[in-house]
Design a protein around this motif. Sequence first.
Motif, PDB file in Angstrom:
ATOM      1  N   ARG A   1       0.856  -1.005  15.171  1.00  0.00           N
ATOM      2  CA  ARG A   1      -0.009  -0.589  14.080  1.00  0.00           C
ATOM      3  C   ARG A   1      -1.310  -1.381  14.174  1.00  0.00           C
ATOM      4  O   ARG A   1      -1.403  -2.500  13.657  1.00  0.00           O
TER       5      ARG A   1
ATOM      6  N   ASP B   1     -11.202  -6.754  11.983  1.00  0.00           N
ATOM      7  CA  ASP B   1     -10.537  -5.501  11.594  1.00  0.00           C
ATOM      8  C   ASP B   1     -11.529  -4.449  11.104  1.00  0.00           C
ATOM      9  O   ASP B   1     -11.201  -3.633  10.231  1.00  0.00           O
TER      10      ASP B   1
ATOM     11  N   ARG C   1      -4.289  -8.853  10.328  1.00  0.00           N
ATOM     12  CA  ARG C   1      -3.670 -10.176  10.316  1.00  0.00           C
ATOM     13  C   ARG C   1      -4.542 -11.185  11.081  1.00  0.00           C
ATOM     14  O   ARG C   1      -4.764 -12.313  10.621  1.00  0.00           O
TER      15      ARG C   1
ATOM     16  N   GLU D   1      -2.854  -3.094  11.079  1.00  0.00           N
ATOM     17  CA  GLU D   1      -2.112  -4.255  10.575  1.00  0.00           C
ATOM     18  C   GLU D   1      -2.317  -5.474  11.464  1.00  0.00           C
ATOM     19  O   GLU D   1      -2.527  -6.586  10.971  1.00  0.00           O
TER      20      GLU D   1
END
Length: 418
Positions: free
Chosen positions: A399, A220, A406, A402
Amino acid sequence: MGLAAAATALGLTTALSGCGALGGDGGDVTLTLVAADYDLTGGDSTKKYWDGVVTAFEAENPGVKVQVRIESWNDVDREVAELVKAGKAPDLAQIGAYADYAAADQLYAADQLLSIPVQANFLAPLVDAGEYEHTQYGMPFVASTRLLFYNEELFDKAGIDAPPTTWDELAAAAEKLKKKGVAYPFALPLGPEEAQAETMMWLLSGGGGYLDGLGHYKVDSEANVRTFTWLRDNLVAKGLTGPVAPAKLDRKAAFAAFARGEVGMLNGHPSLMQEAAKKGVKVGKTALPSTDGRDRAAMGVADWIMGFKQNGHRKEIGAFLDFVFSDENVLKFAGDNDLLPATVTASEAMRSDPAHADLREFLEALPDSQLPPVGKTSWAQVSGTVKQDIGKAVAPDGRPAEVLGRIARQATAAESAE
């Protein structure tokens, strides 16, 4: 080492391996090899290849027999895992992953098997990818890289003069293709079949990747979030990725659509060229566009061959692998399957051979390529998570931060458990 000198060294290695030191005091040794089937047409070309290698090897090494079992790619990794679990490990396996076996101390290291000239002849990024905890256990059997493929006729009809070098140019080309009625202006296969590879290609071209500079997962990162936000907003939301949502589009279906002439652009590998050409598609190839047009590392892929300790046939396995990695055998297999050699000398030979001119761009990209983190035992789990979830990041209401967050948390947890 020059091509001729290295080839000579390799030839000497092969000859020396058959000098009577094999087979042991108890008579002949029979090696077992489980290998993957590369024939895309349902034929027996992989079997014929191994039959030829074994026949030639056994003629030079009368103390060693080799039995080869060919399994489909759908089954081969599972079949080997079941044999190992049952205490019946093969001597050699040519499959998709090695790290779990290396972590369990079930494999010989490459330097326990190969002669120095053979081990030194592998391409550097493939050596790095074949290492578990800084020791090479996975020996790269064959490799490939990825390039942007485009349909030259569809480009001509859409008035696109040159392949894109930036993401903005790619989106503009996709808009032109869409206006001409092309079903998939850009095919984006983020379905569960092979989404981890498509994802990595985009991460690299966006200046990111699965790992940070220290070799830990950073799925991320800001660069990765920007990449998937761009894909969502500039390709998917504008209807430029075709009638099937990326999360449901598998690579196999995307490649088939390209071969039918329904795709303007996609990220492709060498084997697709042959299928598309058979159906009359004129294939253009170029480096994957990047955010700003600067060169980025291509994604490399390798399949692996490894030697198991269980049966204690280290010398015989090493002699067979030295033979397998001769230029003649490496070039034969790679050439027959439109794939890339994993060795320096065979790559140089293929690059200079006019018969393989269509593979030149792939060969040029391979030495600087980046491979998925296959040396991590957590990679299988992380890859599975990416396959299942990454397509959600580019959905119209997706999104990216997100979804990537995750996946990142699960990756970090898996890495901590290694």
